[in-house]
Design a protein around this motif. Structure first.
Motif, PDB file in Angstrom:
ATOM      1  N   GLN A  85       0.870  16.488 -21.438  1.00  0.00           N
ATOM      2  CA  GLN A  85      -0.196  17.043 -20.522  1.00  0.00           C
ATOM      3  C   GLN A  85       0.145  16.521 -19.127  1.00  0.00           C
ATOM      4  O   GLN A  85       0.101  17.687 -18.176  1.00  0.00           O
ATOM      5  CB  GLN A  85      -1.168  17.606 -20.954  1.00  0.00           C
ATOM      6  N   ILE A  86      -0.265  15.453 -18.812  1.00  0.00           N
ATOM      7  CA  ILE A  86      -0.105  14.911 -17.609  1.00  0.00           C
ATOM      8  C   ILE A  86       0.931  14.996 -16.605  1.00  0.00           C
ATOM      9  O   ILE A  86       0.927  15.095 -15.516  1.00  0.00           O
ATOM     10  CB  ILE A  86      -1.106  13.500 -17.406  1.00  0.00           C
ATOM     11  N   LEU A  98     -21.137  13.650 -32.770  1.00  0.00           N
ATOM     12  CA  LEU A  98     -21.493  14.429 -31.783  1.00  0.00           C
ATOM     13  C   LEU A  98     -22.044  14.702 -30.325  1.00  0.00           C
ATOM     14  O   LEU A  98     -22.880  15.055 -30.507  1.00  0.00           O
ATOM     15  CB  LEU A  98     -22.791  15.774 -32.654  1.00  0.00           C
ATOM     16  N   MET A 105     -19.361  18.926 -38.236  1.00  0.00           N
ATOM     17  CA  MET A 105     -19.877  17.634 -37.940  1.00  0.00           C
ATOM     18  C   MET A 105     -21.272  18.322 -37.887  1.00  0.00           C
ATOM     19  O   MET A 105     -21.946  17.263 -38.491  1.00  0.00           O
ATOM     20  CB  MET A 105     -19.797  16.678 -36.748  1.00  0.00           C
ATOM     21  N   LEU A 135      -6.196  17.458 -14.090  1.00  0.00           N
ATOM     22  CA  LEU A 135      -5.825  16.017 -13.834  1.00  0.00           C
ATOM     23  C   LEU A 135      -4.257  16.068 -13.923  1.00  0.00           C
ATOM     24  O   LEU A 135      -3.271  16.200 -13.572  1.00  0.00           O
ATOM     25  CB  LEU A 135      -5.722  14.540 -15.152  1.00  0.00           C
ATOM     26  N   THR A 136      -4.001  17.586 -14.735  1.00  0.00           N
ATOM     27  CA  THR A 136      -3.337  18.436 -14.925  1.00  0.00           C
ATOM     28  C   THR A 136      -2.399  19.385 -14.372  1.00  0.00           C
ATOM     29  O   THR A 136      -1.413  20.135 -14.527  1.00  0.00           O
ATOM     30  CB  THR A 136      -3.419  19.485 -16.914  1.00  0.00           C
ATOM     31  N   ARG A 137      -2.987  19.772 -13.240  1.00  0.00           N
ATOM     32  CA  ARG A 137      -2.944  20.477 -12.007  1.00  0.00           C
ATOM     33  C   ARG A 137      -3.178  19.547 -11.097  1.00  0.00           C
ATOM     34  O   ARG A 137      -4.059  19.895  -9.947  1.00  0.00           O
ATOM     35  CB  ARG A 137      -3.196  21.405 -12.340  1.00  0.00           C
ATOM     36  N   LEU A 138      -2.370  18.063 -10.390  1.00  0.00           N
ATOM     37  CA  LEU A 138      -2.933  17.706  -9.076  1.00  0.00           C
ATOM     38  C   LEU A 138      -2.499  18.504  -8.174  1.00  0.00           C
ATOM     39  O   LEU A 138      -2.854  18.172  -7.240  1.00  0.00           O
ATOM     40  CB  LEU A 138      -2.012  16.164  -9.683  1.00  0.00           C
ATOM     41  N   TYR A 164      -9.776  15.932 -18.920  1.00  0.00           N
ATOM     42  CA  TYR A 164      -8.872  16.160 -17.159  1.00  0.00           C
ATOM     43  C   TYR A 164      -9.558  16.901 -16.035  1.00  0.00           C
ATOM     44  O   TYR A 164      -8.982  16.988 -15.404  1.00  0.00           O
ATOM     45  CB  TYR A 164      -7.059  16.325 -17.531  1.00  0.00           C
ATOM     46  N   TRP A 184      -8.552   0.005   1.882  1.00  0.00           N
ATOM     47  CA  TRP A 184      -6.991   1.185   1.319  1.00  0.00           C
ATOM     48  C   TRP A 184      -7.401   1.011  -0.068  1.00  0.00           C
ATOM     49  O   TRP A 184      -7.888   2.305  -0.871  1.00  0.00           O
ATOM     50  CB  TRP A 184      -5.628   0.022   1.605  1.00  0.00           C
ATOM     51  N   PHE A 185      -8.132  -0.579  -0.684  1.00  0.00           N
ATOM     52  CA  PHE A 185      -8.321  -0.015  -1.921  1.00  0.00           C
ATOM     53  C   PHE A 185      -9.723   0.537  -2.492  1.00  0.00           C
ATOM     54  O   PHE A 185     -10.028   0.622  -3.632  1.00  0.00           O
ATOM     55  CB  PHE A 185      -8.518  -1.570  -2.389  1.00  0.00           C
ATOM     56  N   GLY A 192       0.599  -1.253   0.242  1.00  0.00           N
ATOM     57  CA  GLY A 192      -0.406  -0.167  -0.156  1.00  0.00           C
ATOM     58  C   GLY A 192       1.172   1.098  -0.143  1.00  0.00           C
ATOM     59  O   GLY A 192       0.946   2.428  -0.459  1.00  0.00           O
ATOM     60  N   SER A 234       2.164  17.477 -13.909  1.00  0.00           N
ATOM     61  CA  SER A 234       1.464  17.713 -13.811  1.00  0.00           C
ATOM     62  C   SER A 234       1.671  16.545 -12.292  1.00  0.00           C
ATOM     63  O   SER A 234       1.864  16.541 -11.473  1.00  0.00           O
ATOM     64  CB  SER A 234      -0.116  17.450 -13.273  1.00  0.00           C
ATOM     65  N   ASP A 294     -16.386  20.541 -33.726  1.00  0.00           N
ATOM     66  CA  ASP A 294     -18.371  20.061 -33.650  1.00  0.00           C
ATOM     67  C   ASP A 294     -18.028  20.411 -34.853  1.00  0.00           C
ATOM     68  O   ASP A 294     -19.915  20.306 -34.813  1.00  0.00           O
ATOM     69  CB  ASP A 294     -18.419  20.123 -32.036  1.00  0.00           C
ATOM     70  N   HIS A 343       0.373  12.592 -26.491  1.00  0.00           N
ATOM     71  CA  HIS A 343       0.192  14.495 -25.934  1.00  0.00           C
ATOM     72  C   HIS A 343      -0.528  14.790 -24.623  1.00  0.00           C
ATOM     73  O   HIS A 343      -0.758  14.813 -24.420  1.00  0.00           O
ATOM     74  CB  HIS A 343      -0.848  15.222 -27.357  1.00  0.00           C
ATOM     75  N   GLN A 344      -1.594  13.128 -24.748  1.00  0.00           N
ATOM     76  CA  GLN A 344      -2.288  13.484 -23.231  1.00  0.00           C
ATOM     77  C   GLN A 344      -0.752  13.011 -22.162  1.00  0.00           C
ATOM     78  O   GLN A 344      -1.129  13.507 -20.520  1.00  0.00           O
ATOM     79  CB  GLN A 344      -2.715  11.820 -22.948  1.00  0.00           C
ATOM     80  N   ASP A 348     -10.682  20.735 -31.107  1.00  0.00           N
ATOM     81  CA  ASP A 348     -12.850  20.127 -30.852  1.00  0.00           C
ATOM     82  C   ASP A 348     -13.956  21.315 -31.243  1.00  0.00           C
ATOM     83  O   ASP A 348     -14.625  20.598 -31.845  1.00  0.00           O
ATOM     84  CB  ASP A 348     -13.049  20.371 -30.141  1.00  0.00           C
TER      85      ASP A 348
END
Lengths: 434, 291
Positions: free
Chosen positions: A100-101, B242, A408, B42-45, B260, B23-24, A22, A104, A405, A96-97, A401
């Motif tokens: 970005q992640i 869409l 589309m 997620l980009t600014r944890l 994110y 825990w899990f 853990g 952080s 949209d 790319h993801q 994006d």
């Protein structure tokens, strides 16, 4: 009694093991599974033996990754015995993801291959090393490279990456379908293009005249630009009057009509993948990059691809400039990373990658006999003279994006073109001003 | 003294499992609940801001909420009765012993153990514009002049997704009904036969009422299952075109891993755990009452 003691010992050990599991740190790198070596990107290494992590999106389906792993990295490691390179491959969007992640989570590679449109975004997040500021021999290295692609990494007063390869799209036309439809050559103009579509449909009712795999900026910008329209103003401050201007609305309307008549498709769920479909007589034409030749060679040996310049409209024949840069994200090993970057943009490395379809940006590599011998580069090199880069704004991924949209809606929901593009222009302006 | 020691030993056995669950499962659940009140990216944890109920508020003002609820309702309306009726019919046909019955039971159960990914890709191959079904309809039978866009027409795409759900689930329903049907006393059928009841009457008045409890269990489990549809949607339509085929989990996934926005996704997870919890509670209450 003895049994009970043993039992307690076992239970205590189990508890300890559980706690240890853990409390384990989260230093594992998700990309390790595909890596060529096992070291963590941030692992402490003795100064004389450094392992660099290189994240890239070289295609694992074609020979690109093979060349990287089996030719380039061994050569670099032989030339630099104290540096090892752990190359980790991701699909384009996942890379790319991850970047970005990773910023952080504090898990970034030392070096990464970057799509040119990511550079402004990553620089805005303070992830890239300013190469001209950090390395004394920058000018010497960069003067060996094409100025246009190099400009994609210049933001403000500094250069944050070096160009690795360049590309654009050209018009592919299916010679067999064209001949049977009574057409002799690729359409040179937009008018000829729209005239050819129904002829192809008449002869091949189950097929489409043109396949477009998506409706993002990469796909729609050439249509807007070639018709004299645009997404953003020249100073990249607004979309009003550009995305919803007369020239953009006109070409979007023409494409909408072509779609509703069953003349173009490729972007809907359920459509045949465009490159495969082009080889199988599903799409008479498509606009694609040099990698399509590699796919035809690998998978459709019988098919003879034909390429020509993108149809010219009021704005000329303007395609979108693509390509990749290579940037340094390393805080720990910038000097070693710079050695790797210099190697990757060197003549030898660029020639090797050129052989597997990556158009080089190194001036000497472009003149190399092995590159000159690649006949299918010719239409791309010609198209590159009029190609334009997507606007270097950090909000571009979100703008992409919005474009997707909007188009589309225009195609699938038969939305009013002017109103839809008005709404999209407003959304883009909000993103630019955020 | 012995009882006390026994109790202490029992705790020693219990604690590892309890810690594991804490825990899990418990810790992530509580943490996720707390995240739903934060602007947590997620980009600014390391930089999250408490925003109260803003995430929940935003969800109720999002058009996608109604689209994904509509899609889930449609999916559930097709898959729950579809799986129950076909699963029951399969069980009814196969619960008696006859040569080859085990083979047929195994065949009906194969889709259950088939990977969702493989099944989704096979269905995608069948239903693409130039896929097998359109080939049959257009090129062979000439029932349609142009290929049908199964996967890009929202309700057709949802119907295809529901067909896949039904195909995957019949075997599971069949197994449960097979067990239930074995427990219906033969004496009831014999008595009904003596009274002159035909096969249809025996089915309606004996078989179906006798497996009512199993039916209610299956129904709740299938409704919960329909809330959890995800893999097939991501692989066959990606929620498009869409967002018209978006469901709750695909929406949550996109919010968390494409935009994110972990706080928003956490709020979504809790919001949609509620109806599932209510259904579970209703089922447990009903079981208790019938016991």
């Amino acid at each position: 009694m003895r049994n009970r003691k043993s039992l307690r010992l076992i239970v205590t050990l189990m508890l300890l093991a559980l706690l240890a599991a853990g409390c384990g740190n989260g230093n594992n790198n998700n990309g390790q599974a595909q890596g060529t070596a096992g070291a963590s990107p941030n692992a402490e290494q003795p100064a004389e033996d450094v392992t660099l992590t290189f994240w890239h999106h070289y295609s694992t389906a074609s020979a690109e990754e093979k060349t990287l792993k089996e030719v380039l990295i061994p050569k670099f490691e032989a030339e630099h015995p104290n540096i090892r390179v752990n190359a980790v491959s991701f699909p384009w969007d996942q890379l790319h993801q991850k970047l970005q992640i990773g910023a952080s989570a504090g898990e970034l590679p030392d070096v990464a291959r970057l799509d040119i449109i990511w550079v402004p975004e990553l620089q805005a997040n303070d992830m890239l090393v300013a190469l001209d500021e950090k390395f004394d021999d920058f000018a010497e290295v960069s003067k060996e490279l094409l100025a246009g692609p190099l400009s994609t990494a210049v933001i403000g007063a500094h250069t944050y990456a070096l160009p690795l390869n360049t590309n654009t799209k050209v018009l592919f036309w299916n010679e067999k379908m064209f001949k049977e439809a009574g057409l002799n050559q690729a359409p040179a103009t937009m008018d000829e293009f729209f005239a050819a579509l129904p002829k192809l449909k008449d002869k091949f009712p189950q097929s489409w005249g043109f396949g477009e795999p998506a409706l993002r900026g990469w796909n729609v910008l050439p249509w807007l630009w070639s018709n004299g329209g645009d997404v953003l103003s020249p100073d990249n401050t607004t979309a009003q009057g550009y995305l919803n201007g007369a020239a953009s609305v006109e070409i979007a309307t023409k494409l909408q009509q072509a779609f509703s008549q069953g003349l173009i498709t490729g972007f809907k769920p359920g459509d045949t993948p465009v490159t495969e479909g082009h080889a199988k007589d599903v799409y008479g034409m498509m606009a694609e990059g040099p990698w399509a030749f590699a796919q035809f060679t690998d998978q459709f040996k019988e098919f003879k691809p034909m390429a020509a310049s993108f149809p010219a409209g009021k704005g000329g024949s303007v395609q979108v400039l693509g390509g990749e840069d290579i940037g340094i994200l390393s805080k720990e090993h910038p000097e070693e990373s710079w050695e790797f970057v210099k190697f990757m943009v060197s003549e030898a490395a660029e020639v090797e990658m050129g052989k597997v379809g990556q158009i080089p940006v190194n001036l000497k590599a472009m003149e190399h006999p092995d590159i000159k011998a690649i006949s299918y580069f010719a239409p791309f090199l010609e198209q590159l003279t009029t190609s334009k880069a997507r606007p270097p704004v950090s909000a571009w991924p979100q703008i992409d994006d919005v474009l997707n949209d909007a188009f589309m809606q225009i195609f699938l929901q038969k939305a009013d073109v002017q109103k839809t593009l008005d709404g999209a222009a407003q959304q883009i302006d909000d993103l630019l001003n955020a | 003294m012995y009882a006390k020691k026994l109790r202490r030993d029992a705790y020693l056995f219990f604690i590892p499992g309890f810690l594991f669950v804490c825990w899990f499962i418990v810790y992530p659940l509580v943490q996720n609940f707390l995240y739903s009140f934060y602007d947590f990216r997620l980009t600014r944890l390391s930089d999250k801001t408490f925003i109260g109920l803003d995430n929940y508020h935003a969800i109720f003002h999002e058009k996608l909420l109604w689209i994904s609820l509509r899609n889930l309702l449609y999916y559930g309306l097709l898959t729950v009765p579809g799986q129950m009726v076909l699963g029951f019919l399969a069980a009814y046909a196969l619960y008696r012993s006859f040569p080859g019955v085990k083979f047929f039971r195994a065949v009906y159960f194969v889709p259950v153990v088939t990977s969702w990914v493989v099944a989704s890709l096979v269905f995608k191959f069948i239903f693409t514009d130039r896929g097998f079904l359109n080939y049959l309809l257009t090129d062979k039978l000439h029932w349609t002049s142009a290929p049908v866009s199964w996967l890009s027409t929202p309700f057709l795409a949802l119907t295809v997704l529901a067909l896949l759900g039904i195909w995957k689930g019949i075997g599971w329903v069949m197994v449960l009904y097979l067990a239930a049907l074995q427990n219906v006393p033969q004496s009831l059928y014999d008595a009904a036969k003596v009274d002159g009841a035909g096969a249809w009457q025996r089915l309606v008045h004996i078989t179906i009422p006798s497996v009512r409890q199993t039916s209610s269990f299956i129904q709740v489990m299938l409704i919960i299952g329909s809330f959890n549809v995800f893999t097939s949607v991501m692989l066959m339509t990606g929620g498009g075109p869409l967002h018209e085929t978006e469901v709750l989990l695909s929406w949550m996934y996109n919010k968390a891993f494409k935009h994110y926005d972990l706080g928003y996704a956490a709020a979504l997870a809790y919001l949609f755990a509620l109806p599932i919890a209510v259904l579970n509670w209703l089922q447990m209450r009903r079981d208790k009452e019938s016991d």
